[in-house]
Design an enzyme around this catalytic site. Structure first.
Site, short mmCIF file in Angstrom:
data_model
loop_
_atom_site.label_atom_id
_atom_site.label_comp_id
_atom_site.label_asym_id
_atom_site.label_seq_id
_atom_site.Cartn_x
_atom_site.Cartn_y
_atom_site.Cartn_z
N ASP A 152 -13.77 -29.81 -0.81
CA ASP A 152 -13.05 -30.61 0.19
C ASP A 152 -12.89 -29.88 1.52
O ASP A 152 -12.60 -28.70 1.56
CB ASP A 152 -11.66 -31.01 -0.32
CG ASP A 152 -11.02 -32.03 0.60
OD1 ASP A 152 -11.65 -33.07 0.84
OD2 ASP A 152 -9.91 -31.78 1.09
N HIS A 179 -15.99 -34.89 -0.51
CA HIS A 179 -15.56 -35.10 0.88
C HIS A 179 -16.82 -35.56 1.60
O HIS A 179 -17.71 -34.76 1.88
CB HIS A 179 -15.03 -33.78 1.46
CG HIS A 179 -14.84 -33.80 2.95
ND1 HIS A 179 -13.61 -33.68 3.54
CD2 HIS A 179 -15.72 -33.94 3.98
CE1 HIS A 179 -13.74 -33.73 4.86
NE2 HIS A 179 -15.01 -33.89 5.15
N ASN A 278 -9.08 -36.03 9.44
CA ASN A 278 -10.46 -36.27 9.05
C ASN A 278 -10.51 -36.76 7.60
O ASN A 278 -10.01 -36.06 6.73
CB ASN A 278 -11.28 -34.97 9.18
CG ASN A 278 -12.75 -35.19 8.97
OD1 ASN A 278 -13.24 -36.31 9.09
ND2 ASN A 278 -13.46 -34.13 8.65
N ASP A 305 -3.61 -36.39 0.82
CA ASP A 305 -4.40 -35.44 1.60
C ASP A 305 -3.46 -34.59 2.46
O ASP A 305 -3.74 -34.31 3.63
CB ASP A 305 -5.45 -36.15 2.47
CG ASP A 305 -6.47 -35.18 3.05
OD1 ASP A 305 -6.43 -33.98 2.71
OD2 ASP A 305 -7.30 -35.61 3.87
#
Lengths: 432, 309
Positions: A152, A179, A278, A305
């Protein structure tokens, strides 16, 4: 510690139980669940008008330790998790050093144990040094306690390496968390590409930068039979790809974040660096598609996240500030308010996305309420309206794009193995 | 009326009336520049700081002279020779300048949003002298002054902005200001250098230079940076020049008395032929004079009027 949770509405998605029940907790476990329990001398906690759910799980957080202690530590991250109603979090491996070695996994586990708050499940790196060149020692990491692998923050650019990771992970039946980002297509990008990137003069990232990699990984999952989990999907096209994959019977799951479900790229106006994340905040058509996919069950899991940053890193020019949102302490109210209150998702369905959804993906025997099991419980007050005050976060990261907003539906009690770690927003101090 | 908001960041924040006021004030200021003794006492005791995070000749000098013509104390800070190279944040640099008494900070920065960020920190007023690909309002105002002087008004004018629209703060500010004043703005460049969604801001987009030039009243050429070619946005300067370079031949498509503008610095022989830049239709040098006048007007409106109000 022994007590009875009284008068709450118990909701357990796994057994499809929705009933007003009392829960008797003793020695860390659920001793009994029944209407009107009474035990002489046992403390009672009244939960009238509250919802009693299995402990919430967030399978995508960044705790920053080791290496990034200025931004968060395992202790402060666990406090934030407890405050946010999470009894377990899965920690991404992009620390320094990264979790491509068992020593790092051991360290994360030991410090989480010492903190004594929410459970921390480490995620191992896919590749050595998260460089995307050679796969890491997945077996050794698995033995040390990882629940998934991911690079990630970095996509695995090399398709051959991703193929091997998906194949090799089958030995342990753990998911490979992708990711998804085509780094060439997103290079230099600072926000979603569209009207607002043009107005603000910030380089845009097209949705295709995400979708191209998702498409590749879906095809590789088909090729290998490995279990693919798509991290933080944020576009309408991703939803279509997910539909395609499910229709083909490919083993793919996906997660979405509260910020991608609530906020659009218009929020970047004013160059608030707390909106820099992001994948980036997308335009409204993507947000709507994502909400629909959550409601229809295509996306079975919600994650924060959680990406905390020290103030001085976020308090600078937009282009210089790092990507990320401190999300643990606002995820549940954002989702409750956005999906249950405004979009009419049933409370049961929302709870599933924080409990049985991630538990199934990670194959952890959690996310349910049953007699004899460890008492990991999250209690929600579905009527409570409260304003977000980022300055008061337990997390070191105050970088919240929803600071000052009011949401309805907050966690009010977090219980891990019978131990109350949060009550009415107050975290019961972990061990240093 | 003056500039009501503390900072001047975008053209979008200015009303039609405010733009008219700035242009008419600048017209008066221009008389001062043409005098033998170029000095008026209006801004005595005021401190103007030029904080430039990017190299600049004309914008910085223009602000400096504008301040000096009005007797302000003007300080120039180029970041390559300042604490910025020691890692000082924009916030701390801003507070430092304010603590020393800056009344107005003029900032040029390679990153979009930096002037707004600085404005949020400071009580001192801030003027955006160009931020990344975002805006360059004082350039748009000087372009508008040049157009107004030559053509009288903006309503119904066809203005063709040609070149690298994607990376151009000049294009964004001009599009915003000119459409507000009623001009018909055409944006022209290769598709790789036209940003998505720009039509929704009021411009007409074409990839065909002839179409952009056809009967245009104003032709504004933008500078092309060599680094854009290296990034693969067009194949070569030669081909770019053939497709989007302005020549004596091409300008014939525009209306007979059309104006040619360029914000500078020019790449002669690339986006504009040398003889076209020097032709009688070109007002590129007048733009530079007008730049000083516009900046005098802004400093006056933002600093000189305060006490009386």
């Amino acid at each position: 510690m022994e007590y009875i949770l009284q008068n709450g509405l118990v909701m357990d998605p796994k057994s499809n139980l929705e009933k007003k029940l009392d829960i008797h907790i003793q020695k860390g476990k659920i001793k009994n669940m029944a209407p009107h329990l009474e035990e002489p001398g046992v403390e009672v906690i009244d939960l009238e008008n509250k919802i009693v759910a299995p402990g919430f799980i967030d399978m995508h957080v960044h705790l920053r330790e080791p290496g990034g202690e200025a931004n968060e530590t395992i202790l402060t991250g666990c406090r934030a998790a407890a405050a946010g109603g999470f009894t377990a979090v899965a920690a991404m491996p992009n620390t320094n050093p990264c979790a491509d070695q068992e020593g790092v996994v051991e360290l994360v586990k030991a410090r989480a144990q010492r903190a004594g708050l929410s459970r921390v499940w480490p995620i191992g790196a896919i590749s050595k040094g998260q460089k995307g060149e050679e796969i890491a020692e997945t077996g050794t990491l698995y033995k040390a306690g990882i629940v998934a692998i991911s690079d990630d923050g970095n996509p695995v650019t090399n398709s051959e390496v991703m193929r091997r990771a998906l194949e090799y992970s089958k030995i342990f039946d753990i998911p490979v968390i992708s990711h998804s980002e085509d780094l060439k297509l997103s290079a230099g990008g600072l926000m979603h590409e569209g009207y607002w990137s043009t107005v603000l003069g910030l380089k845009g990232i097209p949705p295709e930068a995400e979708e191209i990699m998702e498409a590749r990984d879906i095809l590789l999952a088909k090729l290998t039979g490995g279990r693919l989990h798509l991290a933080h999907v944020s576009t309408a096209g991703s939803v279509e790809l997910l539909k395609f994959a499910k229709a083909q019977g490919i083993k793919v799951t996906a997660e979405a974040t509260p910020h991608h479900l609530l906020l659009t790229d218009e929020e970047v106006q004013g160059y608030n660096t707390s909106t820099k994340v992001n994948p980036p905040l997308r335009s409204i058509e993507h947000v709507k598609a994502l909400r629909k996919a959550v409601k229809e069950g295509l996306i079975q899991c919600l994650v924060t996240d959680h990406a905390p940053w020290a103030e001085e890193l976020k308090d600078q020019e937009f282009a210089k500030a790092p990507n990320g949102i401190s999300g643990l302490e606002t995820a549940v109210p954002i989702c409750w308010d956005t999906l249950v209150v405004k979009e009419n998702l049933s409370p049961m369905d929302l709870i599933a996305k924080f409990t049985v959804g991630p538990a199934e993906i990670l194959q952890q025997p959690k996310g349910m309420l049953a007699v004899g099991e460890e008492a990991d419980i999250t209690v929600i007050d579905p009527h409570l309206r409260k304003q977000v005050k980022a300055a008061n976060f337990y997390s070191k990261g105050k970088n919240s794009p929803v600071d000052g907003r009011t949401f309805q539906g907050w966690p009010v009690l977090t219980i891990v193995a019978g131990k109350i770690i949060m009550k009415d927003g107050e975290v019961k101090e972990g061990n240093q | 009326m003056g500039i009501k908001e503390k900072d001047l960041i975008t053209m979008g924040q200015l009303s039609k009336e405010q733009i008219e006021e700035i242009l008419s004030t600048a017209k008066e200021m221009k008389n001062i520049i043409k005098r033998d003794i170029k000095k008026i006492p209006t801004l005595r005791g005021k401190v103007v700081v030029n904080l430039f995070y990017e190299p600049s000749t004309r914008t910085r000098t223009s602000f400096e002279l504008a301040g000096k013509y009005m007797s302000a104390d003007v300080i120039n800070i180029s970041t390559s020779a300042s604490s910025v190279v020691k890692g000082e944040s924009l916030r701390d640099t801003g507070y430092t300048l304010q603590s020393m008494g800056a009344d107005i900070v003029v900032i040029r920065h390679s990153m979009a949003g930096a002037p707004q960020l600085l404005g949020n920190y400071l009580n001192a007023r801030v003027i955006n002298a160009g931020d990344g690909f975002h805006e360059h309002p004082t350039q748009a105002l000087l372009d508008m002054l040049t157009i107004k002087e030559q053509l009288g008004s903006f309503a119904g004018l066809k203005v063709a902005i040609i070149g690298d629209i994607l990376h151009s703060r000049v294009a964004r500010s001009n599009l915003s200001g000119l459409t507000k004043m009623g001009a018909d703005v055409w944006l022209c460049g290769p598709p790789t250098l036209v940003p998505p969604g720009i039509e929704t801001l009021g411009g007409k987009v074409t990839y065909n230079m002839d179409e952009a030039l056809q009967d245009a009243d104003v032709v504004m050429m933008l500078r092309i940076q060599l680094e854009r070619q290296k990034a693969g946005l067009f194949p070569s300067l030669k081909e770019y020049s053939q497709l989007y370079g302005l020549t004596q031949e091409k300008i014939k498509l525009a209306s007979k008395n059309s104006l040619i503008l360029h914000p500078g610095p020019m790449n002669r022989g690339i986006e504009i032929a040398g003889n076209t830049a020097d032709s009688s239709q070109s007002h590129i040098r007048e733009q530079v004079t007008n730049g000083v006048a516009i900046r005098m007007a802004l400093l006056y409106l933002m600093l000189g009027q305060q006490k009386g109000e």
